[in-house]
Design a protein around this motif. Sequence first.
Motif, PDB file in Angstrom:
ATOM      1  N   ASN A  99     -48.073 -60.313  34.552  1.00 46.16           N
ATOM      2  CA  ASN A  99     -47.659 -61.666  34.848  1.00 46.16           C
ATOM      3  C   ASN A  99     -46.195 -61.925  34.585  1.00 46.16           C
ATOM      4  O   ASN A  99     -45.718 -63.014  34.836  1.00 46.16           O
ATOM      5  N   THR A 100     -45.497 -60.957  34.060  1.00 49.66           N
ATOM      6  CA  THR A 100     -44.106 -61.208  33.690  1.00 49.66           C
ATOM      7  C   THR A 100     -43.115 -60.292  34.389  1.00 49.66           C
ATOM      8  O   THR A 100     -41.965 -60.629  34.487  1.00 49.66           O
ATOM      9  N   LYS A 102     -41.793 -57.497  33.383  1.00 48.37           N
ATOM     10  CA  LYS A 102     -40.772 -56.976  32.471  1.00 48.37           C
ATOM     11  C   LYS A 102     -40.505 -55.499  32.733  1.00 48.37           C
ATOM     12  O   LYS A 102     -41.433 -54.704  32.828  1.00 48.37           O
ATOM     13  N   LEU A 103     -39.218 -55.127  32.853  1.00 48.48           N
ATOM     14  CA  LEU A 103     -38.805 -53.755  33.121  1.00 48.48           C
ATOM     15  C   LEU A 103     -38.069 -53.175  31.927  1.00 48.48           C
ATOM     16  O   LEU A 103     -37.411 -53.886  31.183  1.00 48.48           O
ATOM     17  N   PHE A 105     -35.151 -50.223  31.288  1.00 46.30           N
ATOM     18  CA  PHE A 105     -34.175 -49.493  32.088  1.00 46.30           C
ATOM     19  C   PHE A 105     -33.744 -48.188  31.446  1.00 46.30           C
ATOM     20  O   PHE A 105     -33.590 -48.089  30.224  1.00 46.30           O
ATOM     21  N   GLY A 106     -33.510 -47.184  32.308  1.00 46.42           N
ATOM     22  CA  GLY A 106     -32.820 -45.989  31.889  1.00 46.42           C
ATOM     23  C   GLY A 106     -31.312 -46.243  31.877  1.00 46.42           C
ATOM     24  O   GLY A 106     -30.845 -47.305  32.296  1.00 46.42           O
TER      25      GLY A 106
ATOM     26  N   ASN B  31     -40.738 -65.688  37.849  1.00 48.25           N
ATOM     27  CA  ASN B  31     -40.159 -64.944  36.728  1.00 48.25           C
ATOM     28  C   ASN B  31     -38.636 -64.978  36.769  1.00 48.25           C
ATOM     29  O   ASN B  31     -38.028 -64.777  37.824  1.00 48.25           O
ATOM     30  N   PHE B  33     -35.079 -63.657  34.227  1.00 49.02           N
ATOM     31  CA  PHE B  33     -34.710 -62.761  33.123  1.00 49.02           C
ATOM     32  C   PHE B  33     -33.218 -62.867  32.823  1.00 49.02           C
ATOM     33  O   PHE B  33     -32.407 -63.068  33.727  1.00 49.02           O
ATOM     34  N   TYR B  35     -30.374 -60.352  30.912  1.00 42.98           N
ATOM     35  CA  TYR B  35     -30.047 -59.059  30.320  1.00 42.98           C
ATOM     36  C   TYR B  35     -28.584 -59.069  29.895  1.00 42.98           C
ATOM     37  O   TYR B  35     -27.773 -59.811  30.433  1.00 42.98           O
ATOM     38  N   LEU B  43     -28.935 -51.546  30.101  1.00 42.27           N
ATOM     39  CA  LEU B  43     -29.404 -52.927  30.202  1.00 42.27           C
ATOM     40  C   LEU B  43     -30.457 -53.205  29.142  1.00 42.27           C
ATOM     41  O   LEU B  43     -31.419 -52.462  29.007  1.00 42.27           O
ATOM     42  N   LEU B  45     -32.964 -56.378  27.584  1.00 39.81           N
ATOM     43  CA  LEU B  45     -33.523 -57.689  27.887  1.00 39.81           C
ATOM     44  C   LEU B  45     -33.340 -58.633  26.709  1.00 39.81           C
ATOM     45  O   LEU B  45     -33.723 -58.324  25.580  1.00 39.81           O
ATOM     46  N   PHE B  48     -36.903 -63.711  28.682  1.00 40.24           N
ATOM     47  CA  PHE B  48     -37.417 -63.923  30.019  1.00 40.24           C
ATOM     48  C   PHE B  48     -38.350 -65.121  30.045  1.00 40.24           C
ATOM     49  O   PHE B  48     -38.792 -65.621  28.993  1.00 40.24           O
ATOM     50  N   TYR B  50     -41.634 -66.790  32.513  1.00 39.03           N
ATOM     51  CA  TYR B  50     -42.564 -66.562  33.613  1.00 39.03           C
ATOM     52  C   TYR B  50     -43.066 -67.879  34.223  1.00 39.03           C
ATOM     53  O   TYR B  50     -43.947 -67.867  35.088  1.00 39.03           O
ATOM     54  N   GLU B  56     -40.069 -66.135  26.629  1.00 38.99           N
ATOM     55  CA  GLU B  56     -40.473 -65.101  25.684  1.00 38.99           C
ATOM     56  C   GLU B  56     -39.263 -64.283  25.275  1.00 38.99           C
ATOM     57  O   GLU B  56     -38.375 -64.037  26.098  1.00 38.99           O
ATOM     58  N   LYS B  57     -39.255 -63.847  24.042  1.00 41.23           N
ATOM     59  CA  LYS B  57     -38.161 -63.027  23.560  1.00 41.23           C
ATOM     60  C   LYS B  57     -38.241 -61.637  24.169  1.00 41.23           C
ATOM     61  O   LYS B  57     -39.325 -61.086  24.345  1.00 41.23           O
ATOM     62  N   GLY B  58     -37.054 -61.110  24.467  1.00 42.19           N
ATOM     63  CA  GLY B  58     -36.964 -59.732  24.891  1.00 42.19           C
ATOM     64  C   GLY B  58     -36.678 -58.834  23.700  1.00 42.19           C
ATOM     65  O   GLY B  58     -37.145 -59.095  22.586  1.00 42.19           O
ATOM     66  N   ASP B  59     -35.861 -57.830  23.925  1.00 38.94           N
ATOM     67  CA  ASP B  59     -35.591 -56.841  22.888  1.00 38.94           C
ATOM     68  C   ASP B  59     -34.476 -57.256  21.919  1.00 38.94           C
ATOM     69  O   ASP B  59     -34.437 -56.799  20.780  1.00 38.94           O
ATOM     70  N   LEU B  90     -26.380 -60.299  32.896  1.00 38.51           N
ATOM     71  CA  LEU B  90     -27.005 -60.254  34.215  1.00 38.51           C
ATOM     72  C   LEU B  90     -28.290 -61.066  34.219  1.00 38.51           C
ATOM     73  O   LEU B  90     -29.116 -60.943  33.314  1.00 38.51           O
TER      74      LEU B  90
END
Lengths: 115, 115
Positions: A99-100, A102-103, A105-106, B31, B33, B35, B43, B45, B48, B50, B56-59, B90
């Motif tokens: 539902n989100t 979320k990715l 990344f490399g 959605n 986001f 970054y 990159l 996060l 983000f 939805y 919601e918190k990313g990293d 971004l």
Amino acid sequence: KQEVTQIPAALSVPEGENLVLNCSFTDSAIYNLQWFRQDPGKGLTSLLLIQSSQREQTSGRLNASLDKSSGRSTLYIAASQPGDSATYLCAPGEDGSGNTGKLIFGQGTTLQVKP
Amino acid sequence: DVKVTQSSRYLVKRTGEKVFLECVQDMDHENMFWYRQDPGLGLRLIYFSYDVKMKEKGDIPEGYSVSREKKERFSLILESASTNQTSMYLCASSLRYGGSNQPQHFGDGTRLSIL
């Protein structure tokens, strides 16, 4: 925690060569996987998205494959052109993130195609 | 055609200032986001969303907050800017269609310098 590795970090090829960019990820429980291109100082452009149930996707000279069980994806570029010079990023989508979107990344592969 | 617009390409602010980065998409995507992209770190996060008013918190959410009062707009707020927040920011959005996420589309980025 998902970790994404792209090999090689940089690649320089003469125009016209076919080439393969590699992406590996540690957690095979992914929802989908997306390949992007980034030109210097710019945002990302989506190239291909492969759902977890798919094996490959094609768009023009680009073909992306996905082997979810082994945690690998490849981006194949046919008949490379100088305009293909950019950084290519691989990004698997987390399972459970349906539902989100979320990715993760490399670091990317920076490609230079010489005329 | 897909369009994600970030309000500024380049921004210079001072330490301690409250900074707002704006992002607008015209595709009715659920959605969105934020970054940041740094050399050698790729990159990452920050936050983000939805849905409207959902976040919601990313990293790496520390030092940031977000606001999503309308579906098309997602704002990133640096509560008290610090020099380690100098980065490329971004914004991206994606459609959630039938439980299957569609490609993320990115803006051109905001290069933020904190002096």
